[in-house]
Motif scaffolding. Structure first.
Motif, mmCIF file in Angstrom:
data_model
loop_
_atom_site.group_PDB
_atom_site.id
_atom_site.type_symbol
_atom_site.label_atom_id
_atom_site.label_comp_id
_atom_site.label_asym_id
_atom_site.label_seq_id
_atom_site.Cartn_x
_atom_site.Cartn_y
_atom_site.Cartn_z
ATOM 1 N N LEU A 86 -21.379 -33.212 4.112
ATOM 2 C CA LEU A 86 -20.227 -32.638 3.805
ATOM 3 C C LEU A 86 -20.210 -31.280 4.774
ATOM 4 C CD1 LEU A 86 -19.734 -33.015 0.171
ATOM 5 C CD2 LEU A 86 -18.843 -34.264 1.761
ATOM 6 N N GLU A 87 -21.454 -30.799 4.837
ATOM 7 C CA GLU A 87 -21.290 -29.358 5.407
ATOM 8 C C GLU A 87 -21.845 -29.103 7.005
ATOM 9 O OE1 GLU A 87 -24.261 -26.935 3.089
ATOM 10 O OE2 GLU A 87 -22.975 -27.170 1.530
ATOM 11 N N TYR B 217 -28.400 -36.141 -3.051
ATOM 12 C CA TYR B 217 -27.292 -35.018 -2.972
ATOM 13 C C TYR B 217 -27.510 -34.161 -1.835
ATOM 14 C CZ TYR B 217 -25.265 -35.806 -7.505
ATOM 15 O OH TYR B 217 -24.173 -36.318 -8.605
ATOM 16 N N ILE C 157 -25.739 -36.017 0.911
ATOM 17 C CA ILE C 157 -24.460 -35.858 0.823
ATOM 18 C C ILE C 157 -23.906 -34.612 1.270
ATOM 19 C CG2 ILE C 157 -22.496 -35.744 -0.795
ATOM 20 C CD1 ILE C 157 -24.016 -38.093 -2.320
ATOM 21 N N LEU C 158 -24.699 -33.541 0.845
ATOM 22 C CA LEU C 158 -24.257 -32.186 1.259
ATOM 23 C C LEU C 158 -24.502 -31.924 2.759
ATOM 24 C CD1 LEU C 158 -25.858 -29.785 -1.560
ATOM 25 C CD2 LEU C 158 -23.426 -30.237 -0.910
ATOM 26 N N HIS D 262 -21.490 -26.786 -4.156
ATOM 27 C CA HIS D 262 -22.510 -26.244 -3.289
ATOM 28 C C HIS D 262 -21.590 -25.188 -2.598
ATOM 29 C CE1 HIS D 262 -25.471 -25.469 -0.147
ATOM 30 N NE2 HIS D 262 -25.954 -25.261 -1.166
ATOM 31 N N ILE D 263 -22.200 -24.060 -2.446
ATOM 32 C CA ILE D 263 -21.505 -22.955 -1.421
ATOM 33 C C ILE D 263 -22.438 -22.945 -0.063
ATOM 34 C CG2 ILE D 263 -20.940 -20.720 -1.232
ATOM 35 C CD1 ILE D 263 -20.184 -20.649 -4.386
ATOM 36 N N ASP D 264 -21.754 -23.175 1.011
ATOM 37 C CA ASP D 264 -22.745 -23.163 2.207
ATOM 38 C C ASP D 264 -22.780 -21.615 2.746
ATOM 39 O OD1 ASP D 264 -20.542 -22.613 3.778
ATOM 40 O OD2 ASP D 264 -20.176 -24.480 4.263
ATOM 41 N N HIS E 137 -18.450 -26.663 -1.273
ATOM 42 C CA HIS E 137 -18.534 -28.114 -1.205
ATOM 43 C C HIS E 137 -18.692 -29.125 -2.457
ATOM 44 C CE1 HIS E 137 -18.553 -27.815 3.144
ATOM 45 N NE2 HIS E 137 -19.372 -26.858 2.973
ATOM 46 N N SER F 159 -12.962 -31.040 -0.409
ATOM 47 C CA SER F 159 -14.317 -30.877 -0.046
ATOM 48 C C SER F 159 -15.250 -31.664 -0.676
ATOM 49 C CB SER F 159 -14.708 -29.450 -0.437
ATOM 50 O OG SER F 159 -14.822 -29.445 -2.016
ATOM 51 N N TYR F 160 -14.848 -32.595 -1.539
ATOM 52 C CA TYR F 160 -15.642 -33.859 -2.088
ATOM 53 C C TYR F 160 -15.365 -34.873 -1.094
ATOM 54 C CZ TYR F 160 -16.852 -37.682 -5.296
ATOM 55 O OH TYR F 160 -17.414 -38.890 -5.820
ATOM 56 N N MET G 86 -20.079 -31.349 -5.203
ATOM 57 C CA MET G 86 -21.026 -32.284 -5.098
ATOM 58 C C MET G 86 -20.472 -33.712 -6.078
ATOM 59 S SD MET G 86 -24.138 -29.787 -5.364
ATOM 60 C CE MET G 86 -25.284 -31.231 -4.919
#
Lengths: 200, 200
Positions: free
Chosen positions: A153-154, A146, A149-150, B69-71, B77, B182-183, B79
């Motif tokens: 994404l970020e 995870y 993956i994050l 998740h919050i960056d 984002h 965002s996925y 998950m």
DNA sequence: CGAAAATTTGACATGACTCAACTGGAGTGG
DNA sequence: CCACTCCAGTTGAGTCATGTCAAATTTTCG
């Protein structure tokens, strides 16, 4: 033919690693010894090969391996680097009882212990505390996936590479450009440019 | 106060689901009943909240949830989407005994069973076949995560969205643009353009 | 040394992002 | 019933990061 003692002193590293997780008995160690095979690979040698019938998993004793997937254009995508004390396992093919969906190669002189899946599963039944420890390891593995993956994404490519350097400094030395770039999801050219700091 | 029978008929769906994996006894069912709590969330309600102390996991009985998740820029984002018969679990915070690293919200009326982690772990010790089944589920989860990572590495945004539609047709209806984008690792604008087929 | 492989570099194309404006419902209240 | 707001979604214009293709350079290793 087995030696009276364990097949090789190499396995003792595995016992040491395992002893930090569960309590070992001499009988248990003997069981492990019976079902594991010591193997050694040189740089570039394939540990798993895509399409091969597969029912083994590997514990890395020393060295480093790279697992990768080949897409239909023939491009390799690095799924994972496996260092000392990591497992190499194609869960997908094992679970589906299928041929290997990925390949794995040694990035340097790499020693592994090979286990047959069925033997391991049997050991789980015999030693529930082993399965429990594996269950926890899998949870950790899921956390790390995870995380990856994050990152994807970020983070920008640059940041992903920086994190990679922190996480796998050894791999940055061992693997070539292409391996790392395809792990990060960029081209080798982009990685080269990131490294040369043309893009800050 | 527990009812004589199981707390709610809702739990029977969980038993049915579990019975496909392991053999259930009435004692086992009673154990499960004792440690689980039925909860219900409306659209938009938080199931987990980032920063919250966390030691629960949730089994989705009906409905759909989104974990995200919050960056540090405040962007969400996604998950994971959790549909019927899936677990919602923040392994990271549980493992590190930390506050939740992610949030989770219901995308529609969603019913879940809540379990305390310690209770579940105790049940693993009592019923090794449960832990074994969980171990296998975790392996499946790992397969799906590698799949997602590979999608991210090898496929274009367009192809990823197409695969998403095949995998989660229901979610495409329930979730809004931003959740899905965002996925997939793109912006909501890009997803909108993909959908309007301006980019083929 | 010399061939092959890996890496770097350049020029250019393009997919995706950003920012901003616009559209169209859904819900609210006068 | 009609404004009004609010929110999600769409669209446009310009920018930027990264990809592509190809050539040049460096490294590796027999």
């Amino acid at each position: 033919m087995r030696k009276q003692l364990f097949q090789t002193e190499k396995i003792s590293h595995f016992f040491y690693w395992l002893s930090k997780k569960i309590e070992l008995s001499s009988e248990f160690e003997k069981n492990i010894d019976n079902i594991s095979t010591y193997r050694c690979f040189e740089k570039g040698e394939k540990i798993l090969d895509k399409g091969q019938a597969l029912n083994h998993m590997y514990f890395v004793l020393t060295g480093c391996a790279r697992s990768y997937h080949i897409d239909n254009k023939g491009n390799e995508h690095t799924m994972r680097f496996a260092l000392k004390d990591w497992w190499i396992c194609d869960y997908k093919s094992i679970r589906n009882n299928d041929r290997a969906s990925m390949s794995s190669e040694a990035l340097c002189h790499t020693e592994v212990l090979e286990f047959n899946i069925n033997d391991i599963e049997e050991l789980y039944r015999k030693y529930p505390q082993l399965e429990s420890s594996v269950r926890k390891s899998l949870e950790l593995h899921i956390i790390s996936l995870y995380d990856r993956i994050l990152n994807q994404l970020e983070l920008t490519a640059k940041k992903r590479y920086q994190k990679f350097l922190l996480e796998y400094p050894e791999v940055d030395q061992l693997a070539n450009n292409y391996h790392i770039a395809s792990y990060l999801g960029i081209t080798q050219q982009s990685l080269s440019r990131l490294r040369s700091k043309k893009i800050l």
